[in-house]
Design a protein around this motif. Structure first.
Motif, PDB file in Angstrom:
ATOM      1  N   MET A 537     -24.819  11.673   8.121  1.00  0.00           N
ATOM      2  CA  MET A 537     -23.482  11.225   8.523  1.00  0.00           C
ATOM      3  C   MET A 537     -22.927  10.268   7.477  1.00  0.00           C
ATOM      4  SD  MET A 537     -23.701  10.681  12.661  1.00  0.00           S
ATOM      5  CE  MET A 537     -25.361   9.999  12.725  1.00  0.00           C
ATOM      6  N   PRO A 538     -21.845  10.643   6.789  1.00  0.00           N
ATOM      7  CA  PRO A 538     -21.251   9.752   5.780  1.00  0.00           C
ATOM      8  C   PRO A 538     -20.674   8.510   6.447  1.00  0.00           C
ATOM      9  CG  PRO A 538     -19.805  11.620   6.214  1.00  0.00           C
ATOM     10  CD  PRO A 538     -21.077  11.895   6.965  1.00  0.00           C
ATOM     11  N   HIS A 539     -20.825   7.360   5.794  1.00  0.00           N
ATOM     12  CA  HIS A 539     -20.377   6.111   6.391  1.00  0.00           C
ATOM     13  C   HIS A 539     -20.146   5.069   5.314  1.00  0.00           C
ATOM     14  CE1 HIS A 539     -24.753   5.929   5.974  1.00  0.00           C
ATOM     15  NE2 HIS A 539     -24.603   4.619   5.831  1.00  0.00           N
ATOM     16  N   GLN A 540     -19.457   4.002   5.693  1.00  0.00           N
ATOM     17  CA  GLN A 540     -19.237   2.855   4.827  1.00  0.00           C
ATOM     18  C   GLN A 540     -20.018   1.675   5.387  1.00  0.00           C
ATOM     19  OE1 GLN A 540     -17.584   2.472   2.049  1.00  0.00           O
ATOM     20  NE2 GLN A 540     -15.954   3.997   1.901  1.00  0.00           N
ATOM     21  N   VAL A 541     -20.584   0.850   4.488  1.00  0.00           N
ATOM     22  CA  VAL A 541     -21.314  -0.338   4.912  1.00  0.00           C
ATOM     23  C   VAL A 541     -20.571  -1.567   4.413  1.00  0.00           C
ATOM     24  CG1 VAL A 541     -23.481  -1.621   4.795  1.00  0.00           C
ATOM     25  CG2 VAL A 541     -23.511   0.880   4.870  1.00  0.00           C
ATOM     26  N   LEU A 542     -20.254  -2.455   5.333  1.00  0.00           N
ATOM     27  CA  LEU A 542     -19.578  -3.703   4.996  1.00  0.00           C
ATOM     28  C   LEU A 542     -20.479  -4.846   5.430  1.00  0.00           C
ATOM     29  CD1 LEU A 542     -17.155  -5.374   4.094  1.00  0.00           C
ATOM     30  CD2 LEU A 542     -16.155  -5.051   6.346  1.00  0.00           C
ATOM     31  N   ILE A 554     -12.297  -2.279   5.957  1.00  0.00           N
ATOM     32  CA  ILE A 554     -11.876  -2.491   7.341  1.00  0.00           C
ATOM     33  C   ILE A 554     -10.546  -1.804   7.607  1.00  0.00           C
ATOM     34  CG2 ILE A 554     -10.938  -4.277   8.865  1.00  0.00           C
ATOM     35  CD1 ILE A 554     -13.880  -4.034   9.110  1.00  0.00           C
ATOM     36  N   ALA A 555      -9.623  -1.856   6.658  1.00  0.00           N
ATOM     37  CA  ALA A 555      -8.305  -1.247   6.859  1.00  0.00           C
ATOM     38  C   ALA A 555      -8.413   0.258   7.075  1.00  0.00           C
ATOM     39  CB  ALA A 555      -7.402  -1.550   5.666  1.00  0.00           C
ATOM     40  N   GLN A 556      -9.453   0.895   6.502  1.00  0.00           N
ATOM     41  CA  GLN A 556      -9.612   2.341   6.628  1.00  0.00           C
ATOM     42  C   GLN A 556     -10.520   2.731   7.788  1.00  0.00           C
ATOM     43  OE1 GLN A 556      -7.878   4.513   4.702  1.00  0.00           O
ATOM     44  NE2 GLN A 556      -6.918   2.650   3.885  1.00  0.00           N
ATOM     45  N   ALA A 557     -10.995   1.755   8.560  1.00  0.00           N
ATOM     46  CA  ALA A 557     -11.968   2.038   9.615  1.00  0.00           C
ATOM     47  C   ALA A 557     -11.383   2.812  10.783  1.00  0.00           C
ATOM     48  CB  ALA A 557     -12.577   0.733  10.124  1.00  0.00           C
ATOM     49  N   MET A 569     -18.467 -10.116  12.371  1.00  0.00           N
ATOM     50  CA  MET A 569     -17.017 -10.021  12.342  1.00  0.00           C
ATOM     51  C   MET A 569     -16.475 -10.004  10.925  1.00  0.00           C
ATOM     52  SD  MET A 569     -16.009  -9.428  15.238  1.00  0.00           S
ATOM     53  CE  MET A 569     -14.279  -9.465  14.798  1.00  0.00           C
ATOM     54  N   ALA A 570     -17.180  -9.372   9.995  1.00  0.00           N
ATOM     55  CA  ALA A 570     -16.680  -9.240   8.635  1.00  0.00           C
ATOM     56  C   ALA A 570     -15.346  -8.505   8.653  1.00  0.00           C
ATOM     57  CB  ALA A 570     -17.688  -8.476   7.779  1.00  0.00           C
ATOM     58  N   GLY A 571     -14.434  -8.968   7.811  1.00  0.00           N
ATOM     59  CA  GLY A 571     -13.127  -8.329   7.745  1.00  0.00           C
ATOM     60  C   GLY A 571     -12.108  -8.917   8.693  1.00  0.00           C
ATOM     61  N   ARG A 572     -12.399 -10.071   9.291  1.00  0.00           N
ATOM     62  CA  ARG A 572     -11.437 -10.696  10.186  1.00  0.00           C
ATOM     63  C   ARG A 572     -10.163 -11.008   9.417  1.00  0.00           C
ATOM     64  NH1 ARG A 572     -14.376 -15.040  14.128  1.00  0.00           N
ATOM     65  NH2 ARG A 572     -12.251 -15.252  14.848  1.00  0.00           N
ATOM     66  N   GLY A 573      -9.027 -10.798  10.067  1.00  0.00           N
ATOM     67  CA  GLY A 573      -7.748 -11.027   9.427  1.00  0.00           C
ATOM     68  C   GLY A 573      -7.113  -9.753   8.911  1.00  0.00           C
ATOM     69  N   THR A 574      -7.833  -8.633   8.951  1.00  0.00           N
ATOM     70  CA  THR A 574      -7.309  -7.348   8.498  1.00  0.00           C
ATOM     71  C   THR A 574      -7.213  -6.396   9.681  1.00  0.00           C
ATOM     72  OG1 THR A 574      -8.355  -7.659   6.334  1.00  0.00           O
ATOM     73  CG2 THR A 574      -7.646  -5.434   6.897  1.00  0.00           C
ATOM     74  N   LEU A 605     -15.414  -8.787  18.493  1.00  0.00           N
ATOM     75  CA  LEU A 605     -15.736  -7.464  17.970  1.00  0.00           C
ATOM     76  C   LEU A 605     -15.072  -6.376  18.802  1.00  0.00           C
ATOM     77  CD1 LEU A 605     -17.307  -5.641  16.034  1.00  0.00           C
ATOM     78  CD2 LEU A 605     -19.263  -5.831  17.575  1.00  0.00           C
ATOM     79  N   PHE A 606     -15.140  -6.486  20.128  1.00  0.00           N
ATOM     80  CA  PHE A 606     -14.518  -5.483  20.998  1.00  0.00           C
ATOM     81  C   PHE A 606     -13.011  -5.433  20.784  1.00  0.00           C
ATOM     82  CE2 PHE A 606     -18.118  -6.260  24.271  1.00  0.00           C
ATOM     83  CZ  PHE A 606     -18.969  -5.483  23.507  1.00  0.00           C
ATOM     84  N   GLY A 607     -12.413  -6.567  20.433  1.00  0.00           N
ATOM     85  CA  GLY A 607     -10.974  -6.612  20.231  1.00  0.00           C
ATOM     86  C   GLY A 607     -10.484  -5.793  19.057  1.00  0.00           C
ATOM     87  N   ARG A 608     -11.415  -5.307  18.229  1.00  0.00           N
ATOM     88  CA  ARG A 608     -11.010  -4.432  17.117  1.00  0.00           C
ATOM     89  C   ARG A 608     -10.448  -3.110  17.619  1.00  0.00           C
ATOM     90  NH1 ARG A 608     -10.576  -6.439  11.979  1.00  0.00           N
ATOM     91  NH2 ARG A 608     -12.288  -7.815  11.472  1.00  0.00           N
TER      92      ARG A 608
END
Length: 697
Positions: A537-542, A554-557, A569-574, A605-608
């Protein structure tokens, strides 16, 4: 710039940052006497205490203050702000046909009223309406009524809770403009330099049309540019940078502690120390991601330090790492995982005396030798690569356990960083001398007016009131939230849990739904990445190792079929925006791979998922061997559940297990709150009895 940090996983010890003297540079532009009074509010009075600081109340005063906070907590302020926002929206709608020239003229007239502090409530409403219309014309974004209500709460000094994706960045511009008109400066605090520069640039057209200047502070900015940035009406910066600049200014003044002395020196022909100051005061701060800054990082004192090389001590840390290998767990030392501490047993002390007697030097002192060996064992037992730190380019780089980000300019203090370096067979860095210090929570209490924004604030309502006197206003979403909470799945062990997560991801991926998985550590994210890779399964790791492209990942998630593995919560603010056709598939699916020490972080995290009325779902996974249960679950529950279910394997279906998670999180929260209060009391004690470094007693 080197920064020191007491070990982050230990609630019994505060965290601290340290800046070296190399960062204390001097500049020589003239300082107007008119600004000296404002400067002194952030430098402190003659006794060395910030003018806006107040000690935590005690006894009956504390009970009265807590009762006041409870009253404020239940006040129906949100409804009042929403009603007032409707009036402002109605005024704003009448401005749509007004020309730009007329709009600018009205903004100038109101700016004069605010500068003279003669504004009335009706002027505030009119100003908010004008800024709202300006945002539409300059940014193409018209604040919703909920955003206007939140802006009113910020203007009144509240902390607002707004769901993720509700537009906190735009909301902050309304009170920031009004604060900028006063001419005393307004700091908009963000969590990293990228967000500070991005928001200052993106919101710049709005600010300039409203006749306020804007700038952003960056970590590599020289003092001259910093001074210019702080002279702007609105300054975007991080909590670390603004606190460090505050300490540099206080350190530059040295023994000159009184405002009268500074004014006299300036009138007599100028004081180069005063002329070197970069800040002009702590008037108003608007804090984005306030829960992270005011709660999670509250016990992180920033410390300015100077080099104190000691070749003998550096060698001792290397010897301690070797010596620790001869000590056996349970026989020579015990490990308390709950409090993250190591203690030598009597047998361990005896073994150390025998070994140390032959080594001489610093090992001749029993207390110092025990400290060195204890730190070496602590580094081996409690600080793991990929979780608390990573090794990059021959250096130990700390990982923030709350965000998963790397902190390359921080080090642990009290010799712990040196112990970890020695364990990794790296060059051991010299110790440092502390020149000045202040904790983040004490610093932010020094602002004349403080307000903030967060996606999760209600859990910390009473603490925010007790420490900062910040009432919390919970704002509704612009559109109804239709996120589906799929509950909590409990497994006997980590292997079963990871297998279930991979299966969940596979099912979602087959349907084309994007998936975001939140982990608590770099090691966990890498392990999950390996499992997903085995499944093709292709994936991105942040995570902390790959945080350079954090915002883009995060913007492409939210794109169709995307799988993103992120530490905490990496990527907060995006914002995560859904791709075309994703909403029809069910939206973003968020997986919490393990429970955090605070339910507030789980909610972040759920708020994403399911922003702005989009569909989405969220689920939490846990196992009986999770760290939070080992450290905080009641001993009786651990003894009853682990033997009974640990050997069974697979998924467990017992409501009691889910209650124990909340119980463990509640215990962790109580310990964290106690630690933050202890740090604040310690700050008060240091100010009262020791004074500020370089100050006259």
């Amino acid at each position: 710039m080197a920064i020191e940090l007491i070990h982050p996983g230990n609630f019994d010890q505060p965290r601290s940052d340290v800046l070296t003297t190399q960062a204390i540079a001097r500049v020589t532009p003239a300082v107007s006497i008119a600004h000296l009074g404002a400067m002194w509010r952030h430098l402190g009075d003659a006794s060395g205490k910030a003018a806006a600081d107040r000690k935590l109340p005690k006894g009956l005063d504390a009970a009265w203050d807590a009762g006041l906070g409870a009253v404020y907590a239940f006040m129906p302020r949100t409804r009042r702000y929403l009603h007032r926002a409707q009036r402002i929206v109605a005024i704003s709608d009448t401005l749509q046909t007004v020309s730009d020239a007329r709009l600018r003229q009205e903004l100038v007239e109101l700016r004069v009223a605010f500068r003279l502090n003669r504004q009335r409530s009706s002027d505030v409403d009119r100003a908010m309406a004008l800024v709202r219309e300006t945002a539409q014309r300059q940014l193409g974004q018209r604040p919703y009524p909920v955003q206007v209500a939140a802006a009113l709460a910020l203007y009144d000094g509240c902390l607002i809770e707004m769901a993720t994706g509700e537009g906190k960045t735009l909301t902050a511009t309304l009170p920031a403009v009004l604060a900028g008109w006063r001419g005393r400066g307004c700091h908009v605090i963000t969590v990293n330099d990228y967000l500070a520069a991005r928001d200052a640039q993106n919101m710049g057209p709005l600010y300039r049309f409203c006749n306020v200047s804007v700038a952003a502070i960056q970590a590599d900015m020289p003092p001259v540019q910093r001074r210019q940035a702080y002279r702007a009406d609105i300054t975007y910066c991080t909590n670390k940078e603004v606190t460090a600049d505050h300490l540099r200014d206080r350190l530059i003044l040295g023994r000159q502690r009184g405002l009268v002395a500074a004014l006299s020196a300036q009138l007599a022909g100028g004081d180069p120390r005063v002329e070197s100051l970069v800040m002009r005061g702590l008037e108003r701060a608007i804090i984005d991601e306030a829960d992270s800054i005011l709660i999670d990082e509250a016990v992180t004192p920033l410390i300015i330090s100077g080099e104190a090389p000691n070749a003998e001590l550096v060698e001792a840390y290397q010897q301690a790492a070797t010596l620790a290998g001869d000590f056996e767990a349970a026989r020579h030392y015990t490990v308390n995982h709950k409090y993250r501490e190591v203690r030598l047993t009597n047998a361990g002390r005896g073994h150390l005396r025998q070994r140390g007697a032959a080594m001489g030097g610093v090992w001749a002192g029993a207390r110092r030798a025990e400290e060195l060996v204890t730190q070496a064992i602590t580094a081996r037992e409690l600080f793991l690569p990929g979780k608390q730190y990573v090794v990059r380019e021959g250096k130990v780089v700390i990982v923030d356990e709350f965000t998963g980000r790397l902190m390359p300019d921080r080090t642990w203090r009290d010799g712990l960083h040196q112990a970890v370096e020695a364990r990794e067979l790296l060059d051991v860095t010299p110790m440092k001398d502390t020149l000045a210090r202040i904790s983040f929570q004490r610093f932010f209490r020094s602002y004349r007016t403080l307000c903030g924004m967060t996606g999760t604030g209600r859990e910390a309502t009473m603490e925010l009131w007790r420490v900062y006197h910040l009432p919390v206003a919970v704002m509704p979403t612009h559109r109804p939230c239709i996120r589906r909470h799929l509950g909590t799945r409990v497994f006997a062990d980590a292997a079963s849990r990871w297998g279930a997560i991979v299966q969940d991801v596979r099912q979602m991926h087959q349907h084309g739904r994007p998936v975001l998985i939140g982990t608590r550590s770099v090691a966990a994210s890498e392990r999950l990445s390996e499992l997903l890779g085995h499944e093709g399964m292709p994936h991105q790791v942040l995570n902390a190792v790959r945080h350079e492209e954090e915002a883009n990942i995060i913007a492409q998630a939210g794109q169709r079929g995307t799988i993103t593995v992120a530490t905490n919560m990496a990527g907060r603010g995006t914002d995560i925006r859904l791709g075309r056709g994703v909403a029809e598939l069910g939206g973003l699916h968020v997986i919490a791979a393990e429970p955090n020490e605070s339910h507030r972080i789980d909610r972040q995290l759920f708020g994403r998922a399911a922003r702005q009325g989009d569909p989405g779902s969220a689920i939490l996974y846990m196992s009986l061997d999770d760290e939070i249960l080992r450290r905080y679950a009641p001993p009786l529950a651990s003894a009853a559940l682990l033997p009974r279910h640990g050997a069974a394997g697979g998924e467990l279906h017992r409501p009691l297990l889910r209650r124990i998670i909340r119980w463990a999180q509640a215990r962790a929260g109580r310990m964290a709150r106690g630690q933050r209060a202890a740090v604040l009391r310690n700050d008060d004690w240091l100010e009262e009895f020791l004074g500020f470094a370089g100050a006259e007693e």
